[in-house]
Write a protein that holds these residues in place. Structure first.
Motif, PDB file in Angstrom:
ATOM      1  N   ILE A 138       0.818  -0.973   0.083  1.00 17.41           N
ATOM      2  CA  ILE A 138       0.139  -0.031  -0.058  1.00 17.41           C
ATOM      3  C   ILE A 138       0.824   1.199   0.017  1.00 17.41           C
ATOM      4  N   GLY A 139       0.760   2.183  -1.157  1.00 14.88           N
ATOM      5  CA  GLY A 139       1.752   3.182  -1.174  1.00 14.88           C
ATOM      6  C   GLY A 139       1.174   4.215  -1.798  1.00 14.88           C
ATOM      7  N   ASP A 140      -0.236   4.267  -2.194  1.00 19.99           N
ATOM      8  CA  ASP A 140      -0.672   5.390  -2.685  1.00 19.99           C
ATOM      9  C   ASP A 140      -2.021   5.824  -2.094  1.00 19.99           C
ATOM     10  N   SER A 141      -2.619   7.226  -1.818  1.00 17.25           N
ATOM     11  CA  SER A 141      -3.673   7.565  -1.166  1.00 17.25           C
ATOM     12  C   SER A 141      -4.393   8.671  -1.661  1.00 17.25           C
ATOM     13  N   GLY A 142      -5.493   8.967  -1.287  1.00 15.70           N
ATOM     14  CA  GLY A 142      -6.257  10.284  -2.057  1.00 15.70           C
ATOM     15  C   GLY A 142      -7.640  10.292  -1.257  1.00 15.70           C
ATOM     16  N   GLY A 143      -8.523  11.021  -1.963  1.00 18.67           N
ATOM     17  CA  GLY A 143      -9.868  11.276  -1.610  1.00 18.67           C
ATOM     18  C   GLY A 143     -10.410  12.487  -1.931  1.00 18.67           C
ATOM     19  N   ARG A 144     -11.741  12.834  -1.655  1.00 17.31           N
ATOM     20  CA  ARG A 144     -12.381  14.022  -2.126  1.00 17.31           C
ATOM     21  C   ARG A 144     -12.145  14.880  -1.044  1.00 17.31           C
ATOM     22  N   LEU A 145     -11.714  14.867   0.089  1.00 17.25           N
ATOM     23  CA  LEU A 145     -11.585  16.002   1.026  1.00 17.25           C
ATOM     24  C   LEU A 145     -10.090  16.111   1.101  1.00 17.25           C
ATOM     25  N   PRO A 146      -9.451  17.196   1.717  1.00 15.68           N
ATOM     26  CA  PRO A 146      -8.197  17.550   1.900  1.00 15.68           C
ATOM     27  C   PRO A 146      -7.346  16.664   2.727  1.00 15.68           C
ATOM     28  N   ASP A 147      -5.998  16.587   2.246  1.00 12.55           N
ATOM     29  CA  ASP A 147      -5.120  15.607   2.876  1.00 12.55           C
ATOM     30  C   ASP A 147      -4.974  15.851   4.354  1.00 12.55           C
ATOM     31  N   PRO A 148      -5.497  14.690   5.103  1.00  9.66           N
ATOM     32  CA  PRO A 148      -5.745  14.989   6.686  1.00  9.66           C
ATOM     33  C   PRO A 148      -4.275  15.019   7.388  1.00  9.66           C
ATOM     34  N   GLY A 149      -3.288  14.711   6.447  1.00 11.38           N
ATOM     35  CA  GLY A 149      -1.852  14.760   7.023  1.00 11.38           C
ATOM     36  C   GLY A 149      -1.139  13.315   6.557  1.00 11.38           C
ATOM     37  N   ALA A 150      -1.780  12.883   5.629  1.00  9.13           N
ATOM     38  CA  ALA A 150      -0.994  11.350   5.183  1.00  9.13           C
ATOM     39  C   ALA A 150       0.449  11.872   4.661  1.00  9.13           C
ATOM     40  N   ARG A 151       1.274  10.520   5.041  1.00  8.56           N
ATOM     41  CA  ARG A 151       2.724  10.477   4.484  1.00  8.56           C
ATOM     42  C   ARG A 151       2.799   9.936   3.314  1.00  8.56           C
ATOM     43  N   LEU A 152       1.849   9.236   2.809  1.00  7.60           N
ATOM     44  CA  LEU A 152       1.581   8.630   1.377  1.00  7.60           C
ATOM     45  C   LEU A 152       1.303   9.680   0.481  1.00  7.60           C
ATOM     46  N   PRO A 153       1.981   9.738  -0.842  1.00  8.02           N
ATOM     47  CA  PRO A 153       1.206  10.572  -1.904  1.00  8.02           C
ATOM     48  C   PRO A 153      -0.324  10.560  -1.843  1.00  8.02           C
ATOM     49  N   TYR A 154      -0.723  11.611  -1.827  1.00  9.27           N
ATOM     50  CA  TYR A 154      -2.270  12.002  -1.620  1.00  9.27           C
ATOM     51  C   TYR A 154      -2.815  12.714  -2.660  1.00  9.27           C
ATOM     52  N   ASP A 155      -3.835  12.347  -3.336  1.00  5.98           N
ATOM     53  CA  ASP A 155      -4.408  12.891  -4.450  1.00  5.98           C
ATOM     54  C   ASP A 155      -5.832  13.214  -4.282  1.00  5.98           C
ATOM     55  N   GLN A 156      -6.193  14.683  -3.715  1.00  4.86           N
ATOM     56  CA  GLN A 156      -7.369  15.379  -3.781  1.00  4.86           C
ATOM     57  C   GLN A 156      -7.956  15.420  -4.972  1.00  4.86           C
ATOM     58  N   ASP A 157      -9.176  15.001  -5.132  1.00  5.17           N
ATOM     59  CA  ASP A 157      -9.889  15.160  -6.567  1.00  5.17           C
ATOM     60  C   ASP A 157     -11.672  14.818  -6.327  1.00  5.17           C
TER      61      ASP A 157
END
Length: 253
Positions: A138-157
């Protein structure tokens, strides 16, 4: 924190009459997740010390030697998602971390959530409504809401937006506010929204850890909203994290 923007349409991970269900499929574990066995101790834990206190286990609690051997050598962070039966759809997740001495410690959880409607499988095909069993990076993250402080790359969209209802008639809105992509028939290093399926669409795809909506998923794992935020803040790419997931009996093998 690096931010990526997705270019593909969001993949759904829960059944809804209002959605086109192309996500949450599965495949056999990728080479990256299954080909690098770790050096597992033959014992699950070491004896008690003179002070009578139990030391941390040398192998992850609940995992048998065959499952544990599939964890890559460099991994020092593992999310263990244990199902309540091969056909069950309620799961418990615990995040573990390994110290420099090789001992595992619980870092967060246990958290209660869901997996797929019909349970688990080690040979998924798209549409079978089962979650894949195995060890996956598991190495990639994202979501509709802003980054909550993730260390993984985060794609807000905004493409992570979802509507409709799930298997129990529960609303799906907000399910993809936070997601972590499971490296299962996907190309690592890309937004969770990416649609490329190296093993072909028949093996499914879009298998995520996402916000729980109160019912079973199509193939994903879901956790409560605050637990997802805690998980995102805890996962550290430097620790080469994996998810170990399946029914408890299978993981104990």
């Amino acid at each position: 924190m690096p931010v990526r923007k997705g270019t593909a349409t969001v993949l759904t991970c829960a059944l809804s009459a209002a959605l086109v269900l192309t996500g949450c499929g599965a495949q056999r574990p990728s080479a990256a997740s299954a080909s690098a066995p770790a050096s597992a101790s033959p014992e699950a834990s070491v004896p008690e010390g003179r002070d009578g206190a139990n030391r941390a286990p040398a192998r992850l609690p609940g995992l048998g030697p065959r499952t544990y051997a599939r964890i890559p050598d460099g991994t020092t962070q593992a999310l263990v998602v244990s199902g309540d039966g091969v056909d069950g759809n309620v799961a418990t997740a615990v995040l573990h971390e390994r110290d420099q001495a090789g001992r595992w410690h619980r870092a967060a959880g246990p958290w209660t959530g869901h997996n797929a409607l019909r349970g688990w499988t080690d040979d998924h095909v798209a549409g079978d409504l089962r979650s894949p069993t195995g060890v996956f990076r598991i190495g990639d993250s994202g979501g509709r809401l802003p980054d909550p402080g993730a260390r993984l790359p985060y794609d807000q969209d905004e493409e992570f937006g979802v509507s409709g209802t799930g298997f129990l008639g529960e609303p799906l809105e907000g399910s993809f506010d936070y997601v972590v992509a499971i490296d299962y028939n996907r190309v690592p290093g890309r937004t969770p929204l990416d649609k490329e399926r190296p093993l072909g669409p028949e093996k499914g795809g879009g298998v995520w850890i996402h916000v729980d909506h109160g019912g079973p998923t199509q193939a994903c794992v879901s956790l409560l909203r605050e637990d997802m935020k805690e998980l995102l803040r805890a996962l550290d790419p430097a620790r080469e994290p994996v998810v170990v997931m399946g029914p408890a009996a299978a993981l104990a093998d």
